[in-house]
Design an enzyme around this catalytic site. Structure first.
Site, mmCIF file in Angstrom:
data_model
loop_
_atom_site.group_PDB
_atom_site.id
_atom_site.type_symbol
_atom_site.label_atom_id
_atom_site.label_comp_id
_atom_site.label_asym_id
_atom_site.label_seq_id
_atom_site.Cartn_x
_atom_site.Cartn_y
_atom_site.Cartn_z
ATOM 1 N N GLY A 46 -57.293 -41.661 45.375
ATOM 2 C CA GLY A 46 -57.492 -40.756 46.495
ATOM 3 C C GLY A 46 -58.573 -39.744 46.141
ATOM 4 O O GLY A 46 -58.767 -39.429 44.959
ATOM 5 N N GLN A 51 -63.267 -31.991 46.932
ATOM 6 C CA GLN A 51 -63.553 -32.407 45.555
ATOM 7 C C GLN A 51 -65.002 -32.827 45.355
ATOM 8 O O GLN A 51 -65.458 -32.953 44.220
ATOM 9 C CB GLN A 51 -62.642 -33.567 45.138
ATOM 10 C CG GLN A 51 -61.171 -33.187 45.041
ATOM 11 C CD GLN A 51 -60.348 -34.382 44.611
ATOM 12 O OE1 GLN A 51 -59.916 -35.167 45.436
ATOM 13 N NE2 GLN A 51 -60.156 -34.552 43.317
ATOM 14 N N CYS A 93 -55.491 -36.036 38.672
ATOM 15 C CA CYS A 93 -56.478 -35.640 39.682
ATOM 16 C C CYS A 93 -57.877 -35.764 39.095
ATOM 17 O O CYS A 93 -58.105 -35.342 37.968
ATOM 18 C CB CYS A 93 -56.206 -34.199 40.101
ATOM 19 S SG CYS A 93 -57.321 -33.584 41.370
ATOM 20 N N LEU A 94 -58.799 -36.336 39.866
ATOM 21 C CA LEU A 94 -60.170 -36.513 39.371
ATOM 22 C C LEU A 94 -60.847 -35.161 39.094
ATOM 23 O O LEU A 94 -61.812 -35.097 38.353
ATOM 24 C CB LEU A 94 -61.005 -37.321 40.376
ATOM 25 C CG LEU A 94 -60.636 -38.810 40.504
ATOM 26 C CD1 LEU A 94 -61.396 -39.449 41.659
ATOM 27 C CD2 LEU A 94 -60.905 -39.565 39.208
ATOM 28 N N HIS A 135 -50.806 -35.377 48.092
ATOM 29 C CA HIS A 135 -51.673 -34.797 47.050
ATOM 30 C C HIS A 135 -53.040 -34.442 47.659
ATOM 31 O O HIS A 135 -53.550 -33.340 47.441
ATOM 32 C CB HIS A 135 -51.827 -35.816 45.904
ATOM 33 C CG HIS A 135 -52.775 -35.404 44.819
ATOM 34 N ND1 HIS A 135 -52.381 -35.166 43.523
ATOM 35 C CD2 HIS A 135 -54.131 -35.186 44.845
ATOM 36 C CE1 HIS A 135 -53.442 -34.819 42.801
ATOM 37 N NE2 HIS A 135 -54.515 -34.834 43.575
ATOM 38 N N GLU A 136 -53.601 -35.377 48.438
ATOM 39 C CA GLU A 136 -54.924 -35.139 49.043
ATOM 40 C C GLU A 136 -54.844 -34.056 50.114
ATOM 41 O O GLU A 136 -55.747 -33.231 50.233
ATOM 42 C CB GLU A 136 -55.491 -36.434 49.634
ATOM 43 C CG GLU A 136 -55.646 -37.591 48.647
ATOM 44 C CD GLU A 136 -56.305 -37.201 47.342
ATOM 45 O OE1 GLU A 136 -57.191 -36.327 47.332
ATOM 46 O OE2 GLU A 136 -55.915 -37.760 46.297
ATOM 47 N N HIS A 139 -55.215 -30.692 48.740
ATOM 48 C CA HIS A 139 -56.601 -30.313 48.433
ATOM 49 C C HIS A 139 -57.245 -29.596 49.628
ATOM 50 O O HIS A 139 -58.059 -28.690 49.447
ATOM 51 C CB HIS A 139 -57.450 -31.550 48.101
ATOM 52 C CG HIS A 139 -57.360 -31.969 46.656
ATOM 53 N ND1 HIS A 139 -57.754 -31.157 45.616
ATOM 54 C CD2 HIS A 139 -56.933 -33.122 46.083
ATOM 55 C CE1 HIS A 139 -57.577 -31.802 44.467
ATOM 56 N NE2 HIS A 139 -57.071 -33.000 44.722
HETATM 57 CO CO CO Z 1 -56.596 -34.465 43.316
#
Ligand code: CO
Length: 174
Positions: A46, A51, A93-94, A135-136, A139
């Site tokens: 995701g 991000q 998380c990236l 999760h997304e 963000h």
């Molecule tokens: Co993340």
């Protein structure tokens, strides 16, 4: 398609509430394509627009690695209408490289979002899709998964998080 740099913890955009998407145009389409390509390169499942330093309410999810019948998809102006149950699951998380931790979230969610062409959709999600969606979605509210982990675990991770914030803060301020 193009790869877009992913911003990391310490960057202020990750803490902003993202703005609704109003134009369903070519620009949005190519942003979604580029985000999907960027996410795949990072081996993520995701990726949210904040991000890649774009404070808009959209994210992409790609669970092809887990189930090849699932297509990568963009979710625009998403909402969580209702939730059910709760379970703990390990997340990463990236934007927070090298950190993984258990997060408690609802199991089943009813969501509403617009597709890439602007079509309004309501869906029930469960399993990993529901997990990644939440999760997304966080963000877009400026929330990171480390905000939701157990206090003791957070304390243990604190030095590593401070170090990451320091490293990446230096990168974006030059
Ligand atoms: Co993340």
């Amino acid at each position: 398609m193009a790869i877009i740099p992913i911003i990391k913890i310490g960057h202020p955009t990750l803490r902003k509430v993202a703005q609704p998407v109003s134009d369903f145009d070519d620009e949005l389409n190519s942003l979604a394509e580029n985000m999907i390509e960027t996410m795949r390169l990072g081996e993520g499942i995701g990726l949210a627009a904040p991000q890649v330093n774009i404070s808009k309410r959209m994210f992409v999810i790609d669970l092809k690695l887990i189930d090849e019948n699932l297509e990568a998809k963009a979710y625009i102006n998403p909402k969580i209408l209702s939730t059910e149950g709760s379970e703990s699951f390990e997340e990463g998380c990236l934007s927070i490289p090298g950190i993984r931790a258990e997060v408690i979230r609802p199991v089943k969610i009813e969501v509403q979002y617009q597709t890439i062409s602007g079509e309004q959709t309501t869906e029930e999600l469960d399993g990993l899709t529901a997990r990644v969606f939440q999760h997304e979605f966080d963000h877009l509210e400026g929330i990171l998964f480390i905000d939701k982990i157990a206090p003791l675990k957070k304390k243990l991770l604190e030095p590593k998080l401070k170090e990451l914030e320091g490293v990446f803060a230096n990168q974006w301020t030059g």
